[in-house]
Design an enzyme around this catalytic site. Structure first.
Site, short mmCIF file in Angstrom:
data_model
loop_
_atom_site.label_atom_id
_atom_site.label_comp_id
_atom_site.label_asym_id
_atom_site.label_seq_id
_atom_site.Cartn_x
_atom_site.Cartn_y
_atom_site.Cartn_z
N GLY B 263 0.97 -1.16 -0.10
CA GLY B 263 -0.03 -0.13 -0.04
C GLY B 263 0.86 1.33 0.01
N GLY B 265 2.18 4.99 1.59
CA GLY B 265 2.49 5.55 3.13
C GLY B 265 3.78 4.97 3.42
CD GLU B 288 -3.29 1.54 -5.68
OE1 GLU B 288 -4.39 0.78 -5.64
OE2 GLU B 288 -3.08 2.33 -4.91
CG ASN B 378 -4.79 9.75 2.69
OD1 ASN B 378 -4.45 10.93 2.94
ND2 ASN B 378 -3.65 8.91 3.33
N GLY B 382 -6.59 1.48 -3.48
CA GLY B 382 -6.77 -0.13 -3.96
C GLY B 382 -6.82 -0.85 -2.97
CE LYS B 402 -2.69 12.08 15.20
NZ LYS B 402 -1.79 12.69 14.21
#
Ligand SMILES: CC(C)(COP(=O)(O)OP(=O)(O)OC[C@H]1O[C@@H](n2cnc3c(N)ncnc32)[C@H](O)[C@@H]1OP(=O)(O)O)[C@@H](O)C(=O)NCCC(=O)NCCS
Ligand SMILES: CC(C)(COP(=O)(O)OP(=O)(O)OC[C@H]1O[C@@H](n2cnc3c(N)ncnc32)[C@H](O)[C@@H]1OP(=O)(O)O)[C@@H](O)C(=O)NCCC(=O)NCCS
Lengths: 505, 505
Positions: B263, B265, B288, B378, B382, B402
């Site tokens: 993915g 990121g 992707e 976001n 996919g 966080k």
């Protein structure tokens, strides 16, 4: 009899009683059984296993195509023989045991079970028990009213027990189309270009020596439990027919639409029945289970061809169809569920899929399985295979359940089987929401406006208004998202009105 | 220049300024732009549209491949020119406008957008704006660093504007593989049998007269915003590498695994980097977006081939790769996202898919998009195409966010992008939960045991114990399911410990 039913002579000596066959099963084994939505299930050996389990420690993991009839799931559960079950069930006794945490139930996309077996990502099948009309000259198994996972179970199992069912006509031979994808990395496309394409063989080829026992039975499939169409389901069907008429008018669909898939149960069957009085013609089905409505559509001259993985009928319809199977046979194919539900074929053919929700939320997420978010009803079945890959994905539900004490449209579903991305149309007896190309806030307006009756309609608009004050792409008031469900649990109704009345009384 | 970049002479007269090209856009139009995860986006015409929108009423619906760079989304949003956006974005300004309900955002499975366009189920594209390295002798468009939806946009649009980007080397020619599925019912299989199969052409063929304007640009792609691997992401990677080692040891995988998808990121990139120091060899990718780690794996000799829809790199990596593209070109293919993400190919090849969660719940449902259930980060991208159809679906996340005030593993996710059926492995820096073949109650034990750190681990066990008292296949205490999220909203932390401290203080 044996000449026709067991055509490989050397196998005839394997004929034995169900009790004898059941001795092949050992404690802790994983058993793969034929059976898909009450059709074509093994009927006597499982009961003999249950009988043994009453007097000895015998627990099995049971895999099937989908749900079983003939009280097989019930009897095994009551005998304490069932430790694990996949990939689908719909039996009240088993369901209760699952919900008590006694049976480990693995609810799966129906196309995926054999992929995981084949790659040994889940426990291997020790023994397969497959219902058949006959065994061929080469020892291949000809299934009965379903294919389900039977072919892969028989291929992957160490031993195979065959139940030859004499109540099933030999005329069923030729109906099945057995195709097994090759092992990766040598896998090729599934070569189905049209619903009627035959790509495999008519029987399940395995080495005959794997067939360790053959049991002769005379028990019928259990009849389907679905209810006939009623006023509300007729309305759901009519909203959908009107929607498709508009699609045809606007040139997006032809008068034969696209191949249709319909889910299991009363509502999906009723919706398909609605096409009988529609203007559409030369319809086709590429579906999983073929219910009464499929044959009503054939008889009405509306349907040209139906491909499925099983045939599950009411008792009357069953007599009509199976006594005249020759009439339908050249317009029918039964495939392994891996192929009937294959993402590749679903996307290529461009199916219109019609499945059923227990509850939907204002954004169009769907819960098809978990009552109040926790208690399993049946399972996701093939709905995820179909909805994700469809040309157009429809979900149908009555707007209320339990005499209106439950709204089937809620602020937030308590369990998600289908995300909003996979839901194009929601239809209830109130109306239809066309969600294509809309953002969540727009989806919510459409769903509440078109699919919900009072008092829930106003309650949902109120929820949405409060949520929008908090902002977000998909506004919610998290601490109130499940207030309807907890109110139902505490007061017996989701409605504020009735709840107040009850509190006063 | 023009001989090489615009090879069809008659088109050279269409060269104009961005301002001039932008005049083709009218209020209310739907615009399809190139661009996928900051790569290959149209860079100057969109800004000229924004400029116009400052002084006239000009609102557009914008479709792309995925997210854009060069502040295109930001600038269009600030100019008030963006009314509707699909199918993916990752821009902070646009995100805020979406979450305020000002821009209608349709977050879609990335393989599906062009299917819906082609069948006219969503609004038609009026004008396509496509970045190219060149236009061929026949008027075909050669894309730059992404293909995304550019091919279908150009084919389906009435008019096409081409941005020729001189900073992109002509050496990119030959990298792309443009294949468009036929209209149903004449559709055939996508003939990809191996990640390296080329099945189409190297440029997007359209009637040259549709090209109404050509703009010459010199702006680079924006650099990727991902962060380098850190201590936690390295641990995630190492848990995963160990898991795959065991799969190889147990004979379920070979040493080259299966084709990998990763993915977008920071986390997905870091996980892929983890394979550099692994024993695996001859890896392949069918993914992707190709991030830095893809090229690190090439350089380490670990990766044989990579297929994707875009190349998105950090600025240093970008220089290294694009200045030496010849070194990689025969091991790379860029495809339309409909093909890179096609369910048919994903299932056939049997991908190992690695995607990222914002939060996961104890049963393995995944939220990848909605912060606290309501605010869009976001989009699903996919991940749904891949996870549903994978051989093995992995989701990775850090166990906390966080500074520990948020647990990424929660009792119930506040939004579901991926249902438990589509999640085989969950991995955090704490450890890895292998969920294959398990029922929900078993999944919960594994996830809490292996993936969660204190104090959240004990809090989750407490929740599960209370939920199990209520029963059900998937036990929950509905009125407490989101208590952690509401506590965070009210107190700034999900932790009861810190919450109490704060209340006392
Ligand atoms: C969802 C599903 C249960 C609906 O079945 P159906 O027979 O069409 O629908 P009904 O409206 O008759 O509802 C069935 C039961 O659920 C109950 N029900 C419906 N909505 C409910 C809700 N929101 N909350 C609680 N119970 C609800 C009904 O009251 C009824 O209960 P009863 O059996 O005690 O009378 C069924 O379609 C299913 O199991 N689907 C999942 C699998 C699937 O989609 N497979 C298709 C792929 S081929
Ligand atoms: C989920 C996703 C946002 C994670 O991105 P990432 O860069 O790998 O992950 P990070 O851990 O750095 O988290 C990104 C941000 O989310 C925040 N975050 C993470 N978990 C969170 C949670 N449970 N609640 C709230 N915020 C959270 C982080 O704090 C960080 O915030 P910041 O940007 O303000 O620092 C990203 O992968 C994504 O958008 N995925 C969806 C699309 C997709 O999967 N596409 C792949 C198909 S190819």
């Amino acid at each position: 009899m044996q000449e026709q039913r067991i055509r490989l002579p050397e196998l005839r000596k394997r004929v034995c009683s169900a009790e004898h066959a059941a001795l092949w099963i050992e404690d802790g084994m994983t058993i793969g059984m034929s059976g898909f939505t009450r059709a074509g299930d093994a009927k006597v050996v499982p009961l003999a296993i249950a009988e043994r389990a009453k007097t000895e420690h015998l627990k099995i993991s049971l895999m099937t195509g989908a749900s079983l009839g003939n009280d097989v799931d019930k009897t095994l559960t009551e005998a304490g023989a069932m430790s694990r079950r996949m990939p689908f069930q719909s039996d009240p006794t088993l369901r209760a045991a699952i919900n008590r945490g006694e049976v480990m139930y693995v609810d799966q996309h129906l196309s995926e079970t054999v992929e995981q077996l084949r790659t040994r990502q889940i426990n291997a099948i020790d023994v397969a028990i497959i219902e058949a009309i006959a065994i061929t000259e080469t020892g291949a198994i000809i299934p009965t009213t379903s294919v389900g996972n039977s072919a892969s179970f028989a291929i992957l199992a160490d031993q195979v027990i065959v139940e030859i069912n004499l109540t099933q006509s030999l005329e069923l031979e030729g109906l099945h189309d057995i195709f097994i994808p090759k092992h990766r990395p040598r896998r090729e496309p599934v070569p189905i270009m049209s619903v009627s394409d035959r790509i495999g063989s008519t029987a399940i080829s395995i080495p005959p020596e794997k067939i360790v026992a053959i049991v002769i039975t005379q028990k019928s499939d259990s009849a389907s439990t679905i209810l006939p169409p009623d006023h509300d389901t007729a309305k759901i069907a009519s909203h959908l027919v009107n929607f498709f008429k508009d699609e045809v008018r606007d040139g997006r669909l032809t008068n034969s639409l696209m191949p249709l898939q319909a889910g299991i149960g009363t509502i999906a069957n009723a919706v398909m029945s609605g096409f009988i009085d529609s203007p559409f013609e030369h319809l086709t089905m590429y579906s999983e289970v073929l219910q009464d409505s499929t044959f009503d559509l054939f008889d009405a001259g509306k349907l040209d061809f139906a491909s499925g993985s099983s045939i599950t009928l009411s008792s009357q319809k069953s007599r009509e169809v199976f006594n005249n199977i020759g009439k339908y046979k050249d317009r029918l194919i039964l495939r392994p569920q891996e192929i009937s539900n294959h993402p590749e074929v679903i996307r290529r053919l461009g199916l219109i899929t019609i499945n059923t929700a227990l509850e939907a939320d204002i954004y169009g997420n769907i819960n098809s399985t978990h009552v109040l978010g926790t208690h399993m009803m049946n399972g996701i079945g093939g709905s995820g295979d179909f909805a994700r890959n469809a040309y157009l994905s429809v979900f149908a539900t009555k707007s209320i359940a339990k005499d209106g004490k439950i709204s089937s449209i809620v602020p937030m579903v308590t369990h998600v089987d289908h995300t909003e991305h996979d839901v194009d149309i929601i239809v209830t007896e109130i109306g239809l929401a066309d969600l294509r190309g809309l953002a969540p806030r727009e989806r919510a307006q459409k769903i509440i406006q078109h699919c919900v009756a009072e008092p829930y309609k106003q309650m949902l608009f109120d929820y949405l208004a409060e949520a929008e004050l908090r902002g977000g792409h998909t506004p919610h008031v998290l601490e109130k998202a499940y207030a309807w469900h907890t109110r139902y649990r505490e007061t017996g109704t989701m409605s504020e009105v009735a709840g107040t009345l009850k509190a006063v009384a």
